[in-house]
Design an enzyme around this catalytic site. Structure first.
Site, mmCIF file in Angstrom:
data_model
loop_
_atom_site.group_PDB
_atom_site.id
_atom_site.type_symbol
_atom_site.label_atom_id
_atom_site.label_comp_id
_atom_site.label_asym_id
_atom_site.label_seq_id
_atom_site.Cartn_x
_atom_site.Cartn_y
_atom_site.Cartn_z
ATOM 1 N N ARG A 1 0.964 -1.104 0.177
ATOM 2 C CA ARG A 1 0.025 -0.367 0.167
ATOM 3 C C ARG A 1 0.864 1.484 0.255
ATOM 4 N NH1 ARG A 1 -5.502 -1.804 3.814
ATOM 5 N NH2 ARG A 1 -6.222 -2.744 2.102
ATOM 6 N N LYS B 1 -18.346 -12.246 5.249
ATOM 7 C CA LYS B 1 -19.465 -10.822 5.791
ATOM 8 C C LYS B 1 -20.905 -10.921 4.961
ATOM 9 C CE LYS B 1 -15.194 -8.403 6.124
ATOM 10 N NZ LYS B 1 -14.431 -7.419 4.879
ATOM 11 N N GLY C 1 -9.885 -7.358 1.040
ATOM 12 C CA GLY C 1 -8.506 -7.754 0.961
ATOM 13 C C GLY C 1 -8.276 -9.025 1.579
ATOM 14 N N GLY D 1 -14.604 -3.160 0.928
ATOM 15 C CA GLY D 1 -15.384 -2.195 1.065
ATOM 16 C C GLY D 1 -16.140 -1.522 0.001
#
Ligand code: ADP
Ligand code: MG
Length: 374
Positions: free
Chosen positions: A39, A176, A325, A348
């Site tokens: 990142r 999720k 992720g 998300g």
């Protein structure tokens, strides 16, 4: 009135300007050591675009989930050290979430952030679905732009939503479930078929009346799944569900099952027949979006389904996009990260952008004073 999302060139001359760059430096850490600096490296194109044109760059990010107060565990020190070796002279503020004003989008915190700053760049796609101070605040007063990383995400993901080559298949998994059911609904409107594995599949299997043993599922979402199955059938779109499963039996022994799980059994992966069928769907598609592992791939015994899907993503001629992720981590674990067309830096945020076609961070940029008018 708002315009297009401004890009870096819409900032005009940046020479001598102090530019605040909202980055996503939420890197994985173990005992204070960065385990993957992807990142940080991903932010370099935008940073060097600015510094190469004579701007002074101040970066800012959140890291982990501190509770609105300084917490040494989440300090940016290690990131700052790594950034100094990759982009000398670039500043990095302390963890934005050390101040409760960040998540509360407090105007006093925004004012502190933009003090002595001339321009704002958002390159933190993974945070753009949150209306936090550092995301939506600065564009209200500063000339603003999306960075190169954010621009690529927006191009790819809105391209999927608005103009996909067909057949367009979405492969969903992970754990999720309720978070992702909203996107199932939105995806049904744009895809030609859906593939569902991971812990997600058990709520759908329960909705079809199959016994699912003690597998992970969300009882209050069964009705939603029933409705989604009915809706998809009504518009002639297939929701592909597992036909076999792998997991542990009531005695905790590794076992392969059909689609009905015995009492006490837990499903932790799709079975080999299912993995092959899912792989065929991916091979026949021209666009594939994958979010969520097919099983508990962190455990070697339950990685096969995810590995087969990842390999199909690598092998298919389709345009392939991976978000999430854990899905990205699985791809990397199998050495296939370079074999897909785009790995999104936001899980998300990627889902929400496909679902809604917009994000709070993008809307804020469109409202900036320098946003090009149509
Ligand atoms: P992503 O980060 O790619 O969006 P999620 O965070 O939704 O994916 O889910 C990833 C997690 O889902 C992984 O840790 C994986 O172990 C778990 N998982 C997948 N399938 C199952 C299953 N059948 N039972 C329990 N956990 C599962
Ligand atoms: Mg995850």
């Amino acid at each position: 009135m708002t315009g297009r999302i401004p890009t870096l060139v819409d900032l005009g001359d940046v020479r001598g300007k102090r530019v605040l760059v909202r980055t996503d430096f939420n890197v994985p850490m173990e005992a204070g050591v960065i385990t993957d600096d992807f990142r940080i490296r991903a932010a370099l194109p935008t940073i060097t675009w600015l510094t190469g044109r004579g701007a002074g760059v101040i970066t800012a990010s959140h890291l982990g989930r501190p509770k609105g107060a300084p917490d040494r565990k989440f300090s940016m020190d290690a990131v700052r050290e790594r950034l100094a070796t990759l982009a000398p002279g670039v500043e990095l503020l302390e963890n934005l979430r050390f101040d409760p004003g960040e998540e509360a989008n407090d105007s006093k915190f925004v004012a502190a952030l933009v003090k002595d700053i001339d321009m704002y760049v958002d390159d933190a796609f993974g945070a753009c679905h949150r209306a936090h101070a550092s995301i939506v605040g600065p564009p209200k007063t500063l000339p603003s732009a999306m960075g190169l990383l954010l621009q690529k995400e927006v191009d790819v993901l809105l391209g999927l939503r608005n103009d996909p080559k067909r057949p367009f298949v979405a492969v969903l998994g992970g754990s999720k479930i309720s978070d992702k059911l909203g996107v199932v609904e939105a995806l049904l409107a744009v895809v030609d078929s859906l593939v569902i594995g991971g812990a997600m599949c058990f709520t759908f299997l329960a909705a079809l009346g199959y016994p699912i043993g003690d597998s992970l599922f969300e009882p209050d979402q069964v009705d939603t799944c029933k409705r989604l199955l009915a809706e998809s059938a009504a518009v002639g779109k297939t929701i592909h569900l597992p036909e076999d499963l792998v997991g542990l039996d009531a005695g905790g022994r590794f076992a392969t099952f059909g689609v009905r799980l015995p009492d006490g059994a837990k499903g932790f992966d799709v079975g080999p027949g299912t993995a092959a069928a899912f792989s065929d769907v991916i091979m026949d598609a021209r666009t594939v979006f994958w979010n969520g592992p097919m099983g508990m791939f962190e455990d070697e015994r339950f990685e096969a389904g995810t590995r087969t899907v990842a390999q199909a993503m690598a092998d298919t001629k389709a345009f392939t996009v991976v978000g999430g992720g854990d899905s990205a981590a699985a791809l990397a674990q199998f050495g296939l990260a370079d074999d897909v067309d785009h790995v999104s830096t936001g899980g998300g945020a990627a889902l929400e952008l496909i679902e809604l076609g917009d994000l709070p961070g993008l809307a804020a940029l469109r409202g900036a004073c320098n946003a090009p008018r149509f």
